[in-house]
Scaffold this active site. Structure first.
Site, short mmCIF file in Angstrom:
data_model
loop_
_atom_site.label_atom_id
_atom_site.label_comp_id
_atom_site.label_asym_id
_atom_site.label_seq_id
_atom_site.Cartn_x
_atom_site.Cartn_y
_atom_site.Cartn_z
N SER A 12 80.60 -20.60 -7.80
CA SER A 12 80.59 -19.17 -7.49
C SER A 12 81.99 -18.75 -7.05
CB SER A 12 79.60 -18.90 -6.36
OG SER A 12 79.76 -17.60 -5.85
N TYR A 65 75.77 -20.88 1.95
CA TYR A 65 75.89 -20.76 0.49
C TYR A 65 77.35 -20.92 0.06
CZ TYR A 65 75.79 -18.82 -4.21
OH TYR A 65 75.92 -18.65 -5.56
N1 LIG Z 1 73.64 -14.14 -9.66
C1 LIG Z 1 74.80 -14.19 -9.02
O1 LIG Z 1 75.31 -13.15 -8.54
C2 LIG Z 1 75.52 -15.50 -8.90
C3 LIG Z 1 76.89 -15.48 -8.56
C4 LIG Z 1 77.57 -16.68 -8.45
C5 LIG Z 1 76.92 -17.87 -8.68
N2 LIG Z 1 75.59 -17.88 -8.99
C6 LIG Z 1 74.95 -19.18 -9.20
O2 LIG Z 1 74.37 -19.21 -10.48
C7 LIG Z 1 73.32 -20.18 -10.51
C8 LIG Z 1 72.11 -19.58 -11.20
O3 LIG Z 1 71.62 -18.54 -10.38
P1 LIG Z 1 71.05 -17.18 -10.97
O4 LIG Z 1 71.96 -16.10 -10.55
O5 LIG Z 1 70.71 -17.32 -12.40
O6 LIG Z 1 69.74 -17.04 -10.06
P2 LIG Z 1 68.18 -17.14 -10.39
O7 LIG Z 1 67.82 -16.14 -11.42
O8 LIG Z 1 67.51 -17.07 -9.06
O9 LIG Z 1 68.03 -18.60 -11.01
C9 LIG Z 1 67.98 -19.75 -10.23
C10 LIG Z 1 67.34 -20.86 -11.03
O10 LIG Z 1 67.31 -22.05 -10.23
C11 LIG Z 1 66.00 -22.59 -10.27
N3 LIG Z 1 65.70 -23.30 -9.04
C12 LIG Z 1 65.71 -22.81 -7.77
N4 LIG Z 1 65.29 -23.76 -6.91
C13 LIG Z 1 65.01 -24.88 -7.64
C14 LIG Z 1 64.52 -26.17 -7.32
N5 LIG Z 1 64.23 -26.53 -6.05
N6 LIG Z 1 64.33 -27.06 -8.33
C15 LIG Z 1 64.60 -26.71 -9.61
N7 LIG Z 1 65.06 -25.50 -9.97
C16 LIG Z 1 65.26 -24.59 -9.00
C17 LIG Z 1 65.09 -21.39 -10.47
O11 LIG Z 1 63.88 -21.80 -11.10
P3 LIG Z 1 62.45 -22.02 -10.40
O12 LIG Z 1 62.32 -20.98 -9.32
O13 LIG Z 1 61.49 -21.85 -11.53
O14 LIG Z 1 62.48 -23.42 -9.88
C18 LIG Z 1 65.91 -20.55 -11.42
O15 LIG Z 1 65.70 -20.98 -12.75
C19 LIG Z 1 73.10 -20.61 -9.07
O16 LIG Z 1 73.71 -21.86 -8.84
C20 LIG Z 1 73.80 -19.51 -8.28
O17 LIG Z 1 74.24 -19.98 -7.02
C21 LIG Z 1 74.89 -16.73 -9.11
#
Ligand SMILES: NC(=O)c1ccc[n+]([C@@H]2O[C@H](COP(=O)([O-])OP(=O)(O)OC[C@H]3O[C@@H](n4cnc5c(N)ncnc54)[C@H](OP(=O)(O)O)[C@@H]3O)[C@@H](O)[C@H]2O)c1
Length: 262
Positions: free
Chosen positions: A142, A155
């Site tokens: 991130s 985080y």
């Molecule tokens: N969105 C942003 O603004 C942003 C910015 C910078 C970085 N990121 C990073 O991008 C990555 C993806 O996030 P996203 O934005 O796509 O959020 P998201 O839509 O909440 O996706 C998170 C994913 O992680 C899975 N997950 C969560 N806990 C888990 C567990 N215990 N075991 C297995 N899978 C798990 C969730 O699936 P289930 O709930 O089905 O398990 C979901 O598929 C993350 O690492 C996040 O920190 C996001």
């Protein structure tokens, strides 16, 4: 004139956190190019929906916050009969709020997923890829990894670990034929905001600050193909990361605290 795109060099992939957001988009892009993708998350129904819609999708239901789920994914990555070319460590979550007010067990779970699971899966991936002299590892970090983030402190600390680890592994893998990249997105509309209870904070930002999930996924895949150590999608965030690297820490901390207080 018709445009042609070069197909990805990987033909098999494993994506964690593929049931929504960035992981789902990465899966769609890979499948569209004919890459077979093993998708990992806890919500089996969403993964099965993807498998119905896209060709070549294998569903792995696993809670990566637990040792058993991590073991299942490690076993799949190291299966000698079904090699995985590209591993994407994307599953992760955040928790917004004052550190002392947050639930300590939730913070421990966040560290277990964002740090411990990612480290074990990276280790498993490189342990098979380096001897093969072929492979691609993409770790989703991130822009929060480049500065402290009061009220999103754990985080940001987990993501600082992810960026640091991944940059080190990128150097260790140099000359091995294995590509290692950290993808560092900024604000991207996914379930992240509701899961981390950061909607109120996130929605104060104007539209131009938000990066489309499609652009994040495309930039991550392009960067790992090119073996870049870091990928920061979007011009605004590229400028921010450049500026952060030359800003005094006290100023970075103060500015970050001010934004999060709003
Ligand atoms: N969105 C942003 O603004 C942003 C910015 C910078 C970085 N990121 C990073 O991008 C990555 C993806 O996030 P996203 O934005 O796509 O959020 P998201 O839509 O909440 O996706 C998170 C994913 O992680 C899975 N997950 C969560 N806990 C888990 C567990 N215990 N075991 C297995 N899978 C798990 C969730 O699936 P289930 O709930 O089905 O398990 C979901 O598929 C993350 O690492 C996040 O920190 C996001």
């Amino acid at each position: 004139m018709a445009t042609t795109t070069t197909p990805f060099p990987f033909r098999t992939a494993l994506v964690t956190g593929a049931s929504s957001g960035i992981g789902e988009e990465l899966t769609r892009r890979l499948a569209a190019d004919g890459v077979s993708v093993a998708v990992v998350a806890r919500r089996t129904d969403l993964l099965e929906q993807l498998a119905t819609e896209l060709a070549g999708v294998e569903v792995i239901t696993a809670d990566l916050g637990a040792r058993r789920g991590q073991d299942d994914v490690v076993d799949r990555i190291t299966d000698p009969d079904r090699p995985i070319d590209l591993v994407v460590n994307n599953a992760g979550f955040g928790t917004s709020g004052a550190f002392v007010d947050l639930d300590a067990d939730r913070l421990a779970a966040e560290i277990e997923l964002n740090v411990a699971a990612l480290t074990r899966i990276s280790h498993a991936a490189l342990s098979v890829m380096v001897p093969r002299r072929r492979g691609w590892l993409l770790n989703v970090s991130s822009v929060a990894s480049f500065q402290p983030a009061p009220r999103l402190a754990v985080y940001a600390a987990t993501k600082a670990y992810v960026t640091s680890l991944t940059e080190s592994l990128h150097e260790e893998a140099r000359g091995s034929g294995v590509h290692v990249t950290a993808l560092c997105p900024g604000l991207t509309r996914t379930e992240f905001q509701s899961v981390s209870s950061s909607e109120h904070y996130a929605e104060q930002f104007p539209d131009f600050v938000w990066t489309a999930v499609e652009d994040v996924a495309a930039e991550g895949l392009k960067a790992v193909v090119k073996n870049r150590a870091l990928a920061v999608p979007g011009p605004a965030y590229k400028a921010f990361v450049g500026a952060a690297s030359v800003t005094p820490r006290w100023l970075l901390r103060a500015a970050s605290a001010r934004v999060q207080r709003r």
